[in-house]
Design an enzyme around this catalytic site. Structure first.
Site, PDB file in Angstrom:
ATOM      1  CD  GLN B 112      16.318  -4.218   3.945  1.00 61.02           C
ATOM      2  OE1 GLN B 112      16.169  -3.371   3.217  1.00 61.02           O
ATOM      3  NE2 GLN B 112      15.428  -4.877   4.693  1.00 61.02           N
ATOM      4  CG  LEU B 209      11.579  -0.250   2.644  1.00 54.36           C
ATOM      5  CD1 LEU B 209      12.886   0.062   3.143  1.00 54.36           C
ATOM      6  CD2 LEU B 209      11.329  -1.554   1.941  1.00 54.36           C
ATOM      7  CG  ASN B 241       7.347  -3.006   9.349  1.00 55.96           C
ATOM      8  OD1 ASN B 241       8.131  -2.304   8.812  1.00 55.96           O
ATOM      9  ND2 ASN B 241       6.920  -3.230  10.517  1.00 55.96           N
ATOM     10  CB  CYS B 242      11.840  -5.177   5.832  1.00 56.74           C
ATOM     11  SG  CYS B 242      11.551  -4.222   4.216  1.00 56.74           S
ATOM     12  CB  VAL B 243      12.049   0.164   8.488  1.00 60.25           C
ATOM     13  CG1 VAL B 243      12.756   1.153   9.026  1.00 60.25           C
ATOM     14  CG2 VAL B 243      11.878   0.183   6.799  1.00 60.25           C
TER      15      VAL B 243
END
Lengths: 153, 428
Positions: B112, B209, B241-243
């Site tokens: 992450q 993600l 969206n966390c990439v």
């Protein structure tokens, strides 16, 4: 005696499972080139499993495209960069037709992107490796769910 | 559709006995916020921290940033489809705690990413070093798998933001701006002497993600559609969206889209802003073909003379960007593209994974491979060890003294492709 019975039924159940997979996929007209163990578990009869890194998967796909296969999902899917995740799964047609120039451009471009990125030399913890596998499988599932109509299992 | 946005300027954030805004300070009742954010049986614990501009604080890894807003008049609520029903938003009046932000942190996957430094070199690369941050750290129950974990942290952030936003409901704003887009035929006739401009708003939609939602719907499941620009200000578009921290659009950036702001600023002066077409960035090549065909069709249908196209992400979305550009240009409609670059640490490599000669008007948001050294911070909120495994970092990125040598792609918003960031070019 009960253990033999159990083994007998277990064996029959396993055979049925394999039969089911065969029934489901016997007419598939695409396959998945992957180095991801989770993809092998989920799609055992649809994969060509490679023991290599992401570049090896890209090169294998490029070779198939040169032989007339069509790329179905984008090789750079996912914002996890290709030099970051050790896993990649690509969906290609089994059909061999004339060279699909767009597929070739896309895979060559992906190889170029991968080669310009620095090697990161990270020894990932198994839990992190599992995370990468899950993400790759999810991106692949997105492609399988949205398979173009001419492709079928 | 007409929306008044009332901004209440927040200059400080403090913990207090009740959650309220007084004289530009946001007071937060910590226990109440923890309770609201953690109101999900899949949450094991919630901790809340404050991080103010100039403090020696690092937040890592950042999942999302959300702006506290509240609906004062008009239908629907903030973040429709998640926090409220699915009534149309974008009209009436909305109050904003301008200057405050909810930042969620939670280690959903081992790699992450997302760093916000409130001070030092890193602070110069993220717009969220300038906000009064309420950091919500969410720990899920042990058995939760990655998919659900993402949902849990995302929703906790939304609940926290809407809870804080309520504090602004009865407060008189320091500034009120009005935005209006008329139904298409009326809008087209409004400024007949000006070029008609539409905005093609590409959203990241590839999978876990990598998803974005419109009224709660996963955008990879939709075909391109029309959106009134003011809908975005009410949180109609929400990020899952966390990439790729540098060029993802946090929910906050959708709520404050600078592309929409700037188009409205020129509306009636130099252009006639018709509205937005939201489209996706799916993984199959056929989805890309379908969505870009439909986007080009909608642009033509609107009667636009020109469009702005913004991308989210890198690699796979470059193909969507190029398809959108080609198909719209081939209809005789001008395009301006906004993207960022992965041009290598020396900036000398090919920047995008795809290109087109028709993309001859392109704005770059910066090179994500640029290397920076982020100094040690006195306080780290989150999990500092992930610096070694996040994108843009490498084994050894985290130095023994606590500093981090890394590419700016690890910094939240560093090369934001809506332009909500600090990087710029200067003529010398």
């Amino acid at each position: 005696m009960p253990i033999f019975l159990f083994l007998f039924f277990y064996f029959v159940a396993e055979l049925n499972t394999i039969e089911l997979w065969n029934d489901t996929y016997m007419s598939a007209n695409f396959h998945i080139i992957t180095n991801n163990p989770l993809v092998r578990e989920k799609y055992p009869l649809l994969i060509t499993m490679l023991d290599c890194g992401v570049e090896g998967v890209f090169l294998a796909a490029r070779d198939e495209i040169h032989l007339g296969a069509v790329a179905i999902n984008h090789p750079l899917s996912g914002s996890v960069k290709p030099n970051e995740s050790p896993y990649k799964s690509l969906v290609l047609s089994l059909r061999r037709g004339p060279l699909d120039e767009y597929s070739l451009t896309v895979i060559e471009s992906a190889i170029e992107v991968l080669r310009k990125m620095p090697v990161r030399n990270i020894d990932f913890h198994p839990r992190v490796l599992e995370d990468f596998q899950v993400i790759d499988l999810d991106l692949l599932d997105s492609a399988i769910v949205a398979l173009p109509a001419q492709y079928h299992t | 559709m007409r929306l008044e946005v009332g901004s209440i300027f927040i200059k400080d954030v403090q913990f207090g006995a009740s959650t309220e805004v007084k004289s530009g300070t946001l007071y937060v009742n910590k226990d109440e916020l923890c309770k609201v954010a953690g109101d999900d049986e899949r949450v094991k614990s919630v901790e809340v921290f404050l991080a103010r501009p100039g403090e020696s604080v690092r937040i890592i890894p950042v999942k999302d940033v959300v702006e506290p807003r509240v609906k004062v008049e008009g239908s629907g609520g903030i973040l429709p489809g998640f926090m409220t029903g699915v009534e149309q938003v974008g009209s009436g009046r909305t109050h904003v705690l301008k200057g405050a932000a909810v930042v969620t942190t939670g280690k959903i996957v081992g790699f992450q990413e997302g760093i916000i430094d409130m001070k030092g070199a890193g602070a110069e690369y993220t717009p969220f070093s300038g906000t009064q941050n309420v950091v919500v750290k969410v720990e899920p129950i042990d058995t939760l798998k990655q998919h659900e974990h993402e949902v849990v942290v995302r929703l906790a952030g939304f609940r926290a933001a809407n809870y804080l936003g309520l504090a602004g409901k009865e407060v008189t704003p320091d500034e009120v701006k009005t935005y209006e887009t008329l139904p298409l035929f009326e809008q087209s006739m409004r400024y007949t002497h000006l070029p008609k401009v539409a905005y093609v708003y590409m959203l990241q939609t590839q999978g876990l993600l990598h998803n974005t939602y419109y009224y709660g719907v996963d955008v990879k499941e939709i075909v391109p559609t029309f959106m009134y620009p003011t809908e975005a200000f009410d949180g109609a578009i929400a990020s899952g969206n966390c990439v790729s921290a540098c060029d993802k659009n946090p929910t906050y950036v959708h709520q404050n889209s600078p592309v929409i702001e700037d188009l409205y600023a020129q509306h009636g002066k130099t252009i006639n802003f018709l509205g937005c077409i939201i489209t996706n960035e799916n993984v199959t090549l056929m989805d890309k073909e379908r969505s870009s065909n439909m986007t080009a069709k909608l642009v033509r249908f609107l009667g636009a003379d020109a469009v702005i196209i913004s991308e989210e992400g890198f690699g796979n979305p470059d193909a969507d960007l190029v398809m959108n550009c080609n198909k719209i240009e081939k209809q005789g409609i001008k395009t301006v593209l906004i993207t960022d670059e992965y041009a290598g640490q020396d900036g000398a490599s090919q920047s995008l994974a795809d290109s087109t000669p028709l993309g001859d008007a392109c704005v770059t948001a910066g090179n994500a491979n640029q290397v920076v050294t982020l100094p040690k911070m006195d306080t780290v909120i989150g999990y500092p060890e992930v610096a070694n495994v996040i994108a843009g970092g490498w084994n050894g990125s985290l130095q023994p003294d606590g500093s981090i040598v890394t590419e700016i792609q690890v910094i939240t918003g560093a090369t934001n492709e809506l332009g909500y960031h600090y990087l710029t070019a200067k003529t010398v």
